[in-house]
Scaffold this motif. Structure first.
Motif, short mmCIF file in Angstrom:
data_model
loop_
_atom_site.label_atom_id
_atom_site.label_comp_id
_atom_site.label_asym_id
_atom_site.label_seq_id
_atom_site.Cartn_x
_atom_site.Cartn_y
_atom_site.Cartn_z
N ARG A 1 -49.02 33.43 39.84
CA ARG A 1 -49.60 32.80 41.03
C ARG A 1 -50.67 33.70 41.67
NH1 ARG A 1 -46.00 28.75 43.19
NH2 ARG A 1 -47.27 28.72 45.09
N THR B 1 -52.97 31.57 48.26
CA THR B 1 -53.62 30.26 48.17
C THR B 1 -54.93 30.40 47.40
OG1 THR B 1 -54.74 30.63 50.29
CG2 THR B 1 -52.64 29.44 50.34
N ASP C 1 -55.10 27.83 41.66
CA ASP C 1 -54.34 26.64 41.29
C ASP C 1 -54.15 26.46 39.80
OD1 ASP C 1 -54.10 25.81 43.99
OD2 ASP C 1 -56.12 24.98 43.94
N GLY D 1 -51.15 24.68 41.10
CA GLY D 1 -50.42 25.66 41.88
C GLY D 1 -48.96 25.82 41.54
N LYS D 2 -48.49 25.19 40.44
CA LYS D 2 -47.08 25.26 40.06
C LYS D 2 -46.94 25.71 38.61
CE LYS D 2 -45.76 21.51 43.25
NZ LYS D 2 -45.18 20.15 43.35
#
Length: 538
Positions: free
Chosen positions: A99, A505, A508, A521-522
């Motif tokens: 991430r 953030t 993605d 984003g997962k």
């Protein structure tokens, strides 16, 4: 009903007659940063068989098409100081790393989680279970030392040194990238410069590294840098200085320029030395470092007994107040006192209410000397390693270090076994979730320390070249397709001292070896990571 069947038949016919995809993935219209520091170009990136096969205007289509318009397309980030060697056996997802845009991690400050002879089976187990990031590791000189002579102080005999060198050779032939030391921690701190040179020579025979958490990162920083350089210069090993910092409040603004000058002088005369850092003003480590090294000179168990002795504690407290001594870095002094040492995880219900408070405040609340509090918490938390945050650095020195072209980025953090929780070290430090996006968010966007191109180079092309990963770190034809796509406007590290496990953030999409592993984003569940082995001929 007939009409529905006819529509279904036509749809199947169209699918059957559709041309086969030219590529596995095509990333369309992004601002491509090649990882070498060049300005971005608007281009498509075509991927097939895990590699980049075309950069430019791609006419063919991919089985998967990704619209990157308005976003940046970069090589995946490389974590030069990772701590995930053990946790990946439990959970190979490494979601907190991914991430952040990290696709490759180099672990091993403390070595491999197995003995040298078991490294091939350890690597094979990682491959069998599957990992989501590319993984390489060093082997620790301390592992070799403990194999030969246990965890106490003392100089190795010639026979013991032969065992240590053989262990290093075994590890190198299994694919380790080199040897490491962590010289503020016993028993590593008991190793002499000559011991380390002897083992580093074996690494050098394989073109490997001597990577080090140096003997001192505080008042004797420059002396420690020179020791690391001496080990590399004498042995022939490449030198990597872990988490370069000037962790000594009285020396802020002075020690870092002197350390950099020492490295530049060594590089000018041909020593292959470089460093990595994490962009935070606090380090995180165990409370055991607050005890002078002699406490541990006869091994861990004897050290625990000494910590329980009230008379010895009185001696220890006097030495903590006096400052560092040969063979021991006093991190309380380096932090400017117990008021800047924050309890992060005491691993006990008794001290859980005090997490996030300084040892000074905890001592006042309990009417105890802060040093006694530290050692009480350490003992209460066993067999776990109770940890604290030591606020020892300043932003000016971090900026000075980041300006050096030979400085890369390493988190000094592990993958989290479960995303959103602490990393496997049990240390709630924002570096586990924020290090790499912070380099861009803080030092490119919020203040003009680095250009975007150079920030990306420090996290991609440079560390790949440094580690000999000749097919990674760049977006060019033939390179492994480790790629991160990010929205610069939205990019933010988010993780803070108050919320250290907050997700960043703006990142993605992440691909590892051409496989989409972070999507929208997962984590996609993909485990396309590879074990990276350093070659050792002869």
């Amino acid at each position: 009903m007939k009409r529905a069947l006819l529509c279904s038949a036509m749809a199947l016919l169209l699918v059957a007659n559709a041309p086969a995809a030219d590529y596995d993935v095509v990333i369309r219209g992004g601002r491509v940063l090649d990882g070498a520091g060049n300005p971005w170009v608007r281009a498509d990136v075509a991927i097939k068989g895990g590699r980049v096969v075309q950069v430019g205007q791609v006419a063919g289509h991919g089985a998967k098409e990704i619209d990157a318009k308005g976003r940046y397309v970069s090589p995946g980030f490389i974590d030069m100081m990772d701590q995930s060697g053990g946790v990946l056996l439990k959970n190979g997802a490494a979601e907190n790393k991914l991430r952040m845009g990290v696709t490759t991690v180099i672990a091993g400050e403390g070595g491999t989680p197995v003995e040298a002879a078991q490294i091939p089976s350890y690597f094979a187990q990682l491959e069998k279970q599957g990992i989501s990031v590319n993984f390489g590791s060093y082997y620790s000189t301390t592992q070799a030392r403990m194999k030969a002579m246990g965890d106490g102080a003392g100089n190795p005999t010639p026979a013991q040194m032969d065992i240590m060198r053989k262990e290093v050779r075994t590890a190198m032939e299994a694919g380790a990238f080199g040897v490491t030391s962590a010289l503020i921690y016993p028993p590593s701190s008991f190793a002499t410069t000559a011991d380390l040179i002897s083992m580093a020579k074996v690494s050098a025979q394989c073109g490997g590294f001597y990577a080090t958490h140096m003997r001192d990162e505080s008042g004797d920083l420059v002396k420690a840098v020179n020791e690391a350089i001496e080990i590399g210069e004498t042995s022939g090993a490449k030198v990597e200085i872990f988490h370069l910092k000037a962790a000594f409040a009285p020396g802020w603004g002075k020690l870092m320029p002197e350390a950099i000058a020492a490295v530049n002088a060594a590089r000018a005369r041909g020593v292959d030395v470089a460093a990595d850092l994490y962009p935070y003003t606090a380090g995180g480590t165990g409370l055991e470092i607050i005890a002078p090294s002699w406490v541990w000179a006869d091994g861990v168990q004897k050290g625990i007994e000494r910590l329980k002795d009230p008379k010895l504690r009185e001696r220890m407290k006097k030495e903590v107040a006096a400052g560092s001594m040969p063979g021991w870095s006093n991190l309380v002094q380096a932090s400017g006192g117990f008021g800047n040492v924050i309890l992060a995880n005491g691993f006990s219900q008794k001290y859980a209410p005090y997490h996030g408070q300084s040892l000074e405040k905890i001592g006042a609340a309990l009417k105890r000397d802060p040093a006694d509090v530290a050692w009480d918490i350490l003992l209460e938390g066993l067999p776990n390693r109770s940890v604290a945050l030591y606020f020892m650095m300043n932003e000016g020195d971090i900026e000075t270090a980041l300006h050096q072209p030979w400085v890369s980025i390493g988190s000094d953090a592990a993958a989290s076994e479960k995303f959103g929780e602490m990393d496997a070290l049990g240390l709630p430090h924002p570096r586990a979730y924020g290090t790499f996006p912070r380099i861009i968010a803080e030092y490119v966007k919020r203040r003009p320390v680095l250009s975007l191109e150079d920030a990306v180079r420090k996290m991609t092309g440079w560390p790949a070249q440094r580690m000999g990963l000749t097919d990674r770190g760049l977006i060019r034809d033939g390179m492994r397709a480790d790629i991160v796509i990010f929205d610069l406007e939205r990019l933010d590290d988010v993780a803070s001292w108050a919320k250290p496990t907050a997700a960043p953030t703006g990142i993605d999409t992440v691909l590892v070896n051409g496989v989409v592993t972070i999507e929208d984003g997962k984590h996609s569940g993909a485990k396309a990571g590879a074990v990276l082995r350093h070659g050792c001929g002869g």
